[in-house]
Design a protein around this motif. Structure first.
Motif, PDB file in Angstrom:
ATOM      1  N   LEU A 129      10.779 -19.690  55.226  1.00  0.00           N
ATOM      2  CA  LEU A 129       9.946 -18.488  55.216  1.00  0.00           C
ATOM      3  C   LEU A 129      10.740 -17.343  54.604  1.00  0.00           C
ATOM      4  O   LEU A 129      11.786 -16.960  55.128  1.00  0.00           O
ATOM      5  N   TYR A 130      10.253 -16.827  53.466  1.00  0.00           N
ATOM      6  CA  TYR A 130      10.850 -15.653  52.830  1.00  0.00           C
ATOM      7  C   TYR A 130       9.985 -14.468  53.218  1.00  0.00           C
ATOM      8  O   TYR A 130       8.863 -14.318  52.729  1.00  0.00           O
ATOM      9  N   CYS A 131      10.503 -13.610  54.081  1.00  0.00           N
ATOM     10  CA  CYS A 131       9.671 -12.611  54.752  1.00  0.00           C
ATOM     11  C   CYS A 131       9.785 -11.222  54.127  1.00  0.00           C
ATOM     12  O   CYS A 131      10.851 -10.804  53.676  1.00  0.00           O
ATOM     13  N   ALA A 132       8.673 -10.520  54.135  1.00  0.00           N
ATOM     14  CA  ALA A 132       8.638  -9.087  53.844  1.00  0.00           C
ATOM     15  C   ALA A 132       8.416  -8.386  55.169  1.00  0.00           C
ATOM     16  O   ALA A 132       7.342  -8.518  55.775  1.00  0.00           O
ATOM     17  N   ALA A 133       9.423  -7.646  55.629  1.00  0.00           N
ATOM     18  CA  ALA A 133       9.307  -7.093  56.975  1.00  0.00           C
ATOM     19  C   ALA A 133       9.963  -5.731  57.140  1.00  0.00           C
ATOM     20  O   ALA A 133       9.523  -4.943  57.973  1.00  0.00           O
ATOM     21  N   ARG A 134      10.986  -5.433  56.389  1.00  0.00           N
ATOM     22  CA  ARG A 134      11.761  -4.225  56.673  1.00  0.00           C
ATOM     23  C   ARG A 134      11.268  -3.007  55.913  1.00  0.00           C
ATOM     24  O   ARG A 134      11.487  -1.882  56.357  1.00  0.00           O
ATOM     25  N   TYR A 135      10.617  -3.193  54.765  1.00  0.00           N
ATOM     26  CA  TYR A 135      10.026  -2.067  54.048  1.00  0.00           C
ATOM     27  C   TYR A 135       8.962  -2.596  53.091  1.00  0.00           C
ATOM     28  O   TYR A 135       8.991  -3.771  52.693  1.00  0.00           O
ATOM     29  N   PRO A 136       7.983  -1.750  52.719  1.00  0.00           N
ATOM     30  CA  PRO A 136       6.818  -2.247  51.971  1.00  0.00           C
ATOM     31  C   PRO A 136       7.155  -2.800  50.595  1.00  0.00           C
ATOM     32  O   PRO A 136       6.423  -3.662  50.080  1.00  0.00           O
ATOM     33  N   GLU A 137       8.220  -2.309  49.966  1.00  0.00           N
ATOM     34  CA  GLU A 137       8.586  -2.821  48.640  1.00  0.00           C
ATOM     35  C   GLU A 137       8.840  -4.319  48.667  1.00  0.00           C
ATOM     36  O   GLU A 137       8.681  -5.012  47.655  1.00  0.00           O
ATOM     37  N   GLU A 439      20.222   0.656  47.449  1.00  0.00           N
ATOM     38  CA  GLU A 439      18.785   0.360  47.453  1.00  0.00           C
ATOM     39  C   GLU A 439      18.310   0.030  48.858  1.00  0.00           C
ATOM     40  O   GLU A 439      17.268   0.540  49.323  1.00  0.00           O
ATOM     41  N   ASP A 440      19.053  -0.827  49.555  1.00  0.00           N
ATOM     42  CA  ASP A 440      18.610  -1.251  50.879  1.00  0.00           C
ATOM     43  C   ASP A 440      18.561  -0.062  51.846  1.00  0.00           C
ATOM     44  O   ASP A 440      17.598   0.068  52.624  1.00  0.00           O
ATOM     45  N   ARG A 441      19.573   0.791  51.816  1.00  0.00           N
ATOM     46  CA  ARG A 441      19.579   1.956  52.706  1.00  0.00           C
ATOM     47  C   ARG A 441      18.425   2.901  52.387  1.00  0.00           C
ATOM     48  O   ARG A 441      17.777   3.444  53.284  1.00  0.00           O
ATOM     49  N   ASN A 445      14.832   3.405  54.886  1.00  0.00           N
ATOM     50  CA  ASN A 445      14.607   4.727  55.477  1.00  0.00           C
ATOM     51  C   ASN A 445      13.193   5.189  55.132  1.00  0.00           C
ATOM     52  O   ASN A 445      12.919   5.551  53.985  1.00  0.00           O
ATOM     53  N   PRO A 446      12.264   5.197  56.081  1.00  0.00           N
ATOM     54  CA  PRO A 446      10.887   5.581  55.756  1.00  0.00           C
ATOM     55  C   PRO A 446      10.748   7.030  55.276  1.00  0.00           C
ATOM     56  O   PRO A 446       9.731   7.385  54.662  1.00  0.00           O
ATOM     57  N   ALA A 447      11.782   7.850  55.513  1.00  0.00           N
ATOM     58  CA  ALA A 447      11.717   9.244  55.079  1.00  0.00           C
ATOM     59  C   ALA A 447      12.158   9.431  53.625  1.00  0.00           C
ATOM     60  O   ALA A 447      12.061  10.544  53.087  1.00  0.00           O
ATOM     61  N   SER A 448      12.630   8.364  52.973  1.00  0.00           N
ATOM     62  CA  SER A 448      13.075   8.486  51.584  1.00  0.00           C
ATOM     63  C   SER A 448      11.910   8.862  50.683  1.00  0.00           C
ATOM     64  O   SER A 448      10.822   8.263  50.764  1.00  0.00           O
ATOM     65  N   ALA A 449      12.132   9.834  49.820  1.00  0.00           N
ATOM     66  CA  ALA A 449      11.077  10.267  48.912  1.00  0.00           C
ATOM     67  C   ALA A 449      10.708   9.146  47.940  1.00  0.00           C
ATOM     68  O   ALA A 449      11.574   8.338  47.567  1.00  0.00           O
ATOM     69  N   PRO A 450       9.458   9.094  47.494  1.00  0.00           N
ATOM     70  CA  PRO A 450       9.039   8.035  46.569  1.00  0.00           C
ATOM     71  C   PRO A 450       9.918   7.942  45.322  1.00  0.00           C
ATOM     72  O   PRO A 450      10.226   6.836  44.859  1.00  0.00           O
ATOM     73  N   TRP A 451      10.316   9.089  44.772  1.00  0.00           N
ATOM     74  CA  TRP A 451      11.119   9.037  43.552  1.00  0.00           C
ATOM     75  C   TRP A 451      12.508   8.445  43.830  1.00  0.00           C
ATOM     76  O   TRP A 451      13.061   7.746  42.976  1.00  0.00           O
ATOM     77  N   ARG A 452      13.047   8.727  45.031  1.00  0.00           N
ATOM     78  CA  ARG A 452      14.334   8.134  45.380  1.00  0.00           C
ATOM     79  C   ARG A 452      14.207   6.610  45.528  1.00  0.00           C
ATOM     80  O   ARG A 452      15.106   5.862  45.137  1.00  0.00           O
TER      81      ARG A 452
END
Length: 468
Positions: A129-137, A439-441, A445-452
């Motif tokens: 199982l290759y999971c998407a779980a920690r962030y939407p990307e 990239e991972d950090r 972080n859900p507060a990271s701006a979209p451009w970042r």
């Protein structure tokens, strides 16, 4: 020297004395001399001796069977090969499908040997199982990856998308967006496999000489501390230890991967998590995570390690507090209930990385050298294919194994791509890894701006492309 049982959870679990076989003390004349009693060397010896019992074969091992990556890995027995998309790109659709079927058949081929030889290594073919779980990307990149797989000729029965509810039927991770599931992976107890395979090879009549390092080699001759071996064929099966046999180190760099294992977890916890069928799992980030539920109900979890200047081997795998806590952070993001669980074992190993991430199975007929390597951390299954292929090449067979694009027949060792000199290797590797960490950090972080978020992923994409 580190006690052998402390090398990994897997070695600690062995119900057998870890005593070295006798060292080689007299000169030998052989048909085939194999250097390294890990998976590649033992699989090569196994398939050679079964097909050609008359061959005089011996295996040299610097420590004991399973001391290297074969006794330390994460236990994923995968039906694929690192970078197979690039390796198969030039083939016709029919050829590509045949190669895919060959690769996906690796776990079943291994299982057949386990049954024939009576090797119990906790084999469970539960898929991966290759999971998407920690962030939407992660969901977007996983879905794009699945589309690429289908374009390469994979089918839905090979890889399929699971929505959050479908994923929860197998594995329940926090904040799940979905996953790719493939049935073509098994989990094993790695040390039981390598130790059992060593016994099977001996039973076929192939001696294994332990505490017998190869200190010098050239075509037709290997020198050890107490003996010389003359041979028609030589198989340097050393993978992450390639630097110990120049000039192999030019073509294969040692990098490290680091793992932790929890205490055995109660059944109530596993009912919350899942993994009831022995599935392997990963979360889709460039941290290269991998995990499984061991047969004694531990969570075994690993992630990318590092590279040392000059390609030096890491000898001390007593993980630092920071190395342990990074892996705890990564698995507790998936399983918050395990955030404070006791970790009982920490370890790591050296693995071989080929230039351009291209695994290879090479036969230099003029010099009598056959080698397989560059598995890039996916060697538990790839070594079986490598051993079968080297046996076919040495026996001068022309078949499905030898016709693959990763096979370099009648080619000199120098035809393998070489890594650049230092300090370029070290600077390049660390720049790439730092882009992955950034990239991972940023994405976690859900507060990271979209451009970042876009910038961090674009930089990591660029650096990953540079690696190839």
């Amino acid at each position: 020297m580190q006690p052998l049982r402390t090398l990994s959870l897997w070695m600690d679990q062995l119900d057998e004395p870890l005593c070295a076989r006798p060292a080689l003390r007299e000169d030998l004349d052989l048909d085939v001399c194999i250097i390294g009693a890990g998976y590649t060397g033992l699989w090569t010896a196994y398939y050679l001796k079964r097909q050609a019992p008359h061959l005089n074969i011996a295996v040299l091992e610097a420590n004991i069977a399973g001391f290297g990556a074969s006794g330390r890995n994460g236990g994923w027995l995968m039906g694929n090969l690192l970078g197979e998309d690039r390796l198969l790109a030039s083939l016709s659709p029919q050829q590509r499908r045949a190669s895919i079927d060959l690769l996906q058949g690796i776990p079943d081929e291994v299982h057949g040997v386990l049954q024939r030889e009576g090797i119990d290594c906790d084999f469970r073919k539960g898929g991966v199982l290759y999971c998407a779980a920690r962030y939407p990307e992660q969901e977007r990149t996983l879905r794009a990856y699945l589309d690429d797989l289908y374009r390469q000729g994979m089918r839905e029965e090979d890889y399929r998308w699971l929505g959050p509810e479908q994923l929860a039927a197998q594995l329940r991770v926090s904040n799940a967006y979905g996953a790719i599931y493939s049935p073509h992976t098994a989990t094993i107890q790695p040390a039981k496999l390598v130790r059992g395979l060593a016994r099977a090879v001996e039973a076929l009549g192939v001696p294994i000489y332990e505490n017998t390092p190869a200190i010098d080699w050239q075509p037709g001759e290997v020198r050890t501390p107490l003996a010389r071996i003359r041979c028609q064929w030589m198989v340097p099966a050393v993978e992450g230890y390639a630097a110990s046999l120049p000039p192999l180190g030019k073509h294969q760099l040692p990098v490290q991967s680091l793992l932790v294992a929890t205490e055995p977890l109660p059944e109530s916890t596993w009912q919350e998590i899942g993994l009831a069928q022995g599935q392997a799992f990963s979360e889709n980030s460039r941290q290269v995570t991998y995990g499984q539920r061991s047969a004694d109900n531990r969570l075994v979890f690993g992630a990318r390690g590092g590279y040392r200047f000059g390609g030096r081997l890491r000898e001390d795998f007593n993980l630092t507090e920071a190395e342990v806590e990074l892996r705890r952070y990564l698995f507790s993001e998936l399983f918050p209930q395990l955030k404070h669980v006791r970790i009982t074992h920490t370890w790591g190993g050296n693995l071989g990385m080929a230039r351009r991430f291209r695994p290879h199975m090479l036969c230099d007929r003029q010099r009598g050298i056959a080698l397989s390597g560059g598995y890039g951390g996916e060697g538990v299954g790839a070594t079986n294919l490598g051993g079968r292929t080297l046996a076919a090449l040495i026996l001068n067979q022309r078949n499905e194994l030898t016709a693959q694009p990763w096979v370099l027949d009648n080619r000199p060792l120098s035809s393998l791509a070489g890594w650049p000199p230092e300090p370029c290797r070290w600077l390049g590797y660390n720049a790439i890894i730092q882009s992955f960490v950034h990239e991972d950090r940023t994405l976690a972080n859900p507060a990271s701006a979209p451009w970042r978020r876009r910038l961090a992923s674009s930089l990591a994409d660029f650096m990953e492309g540079f690696m190839h």
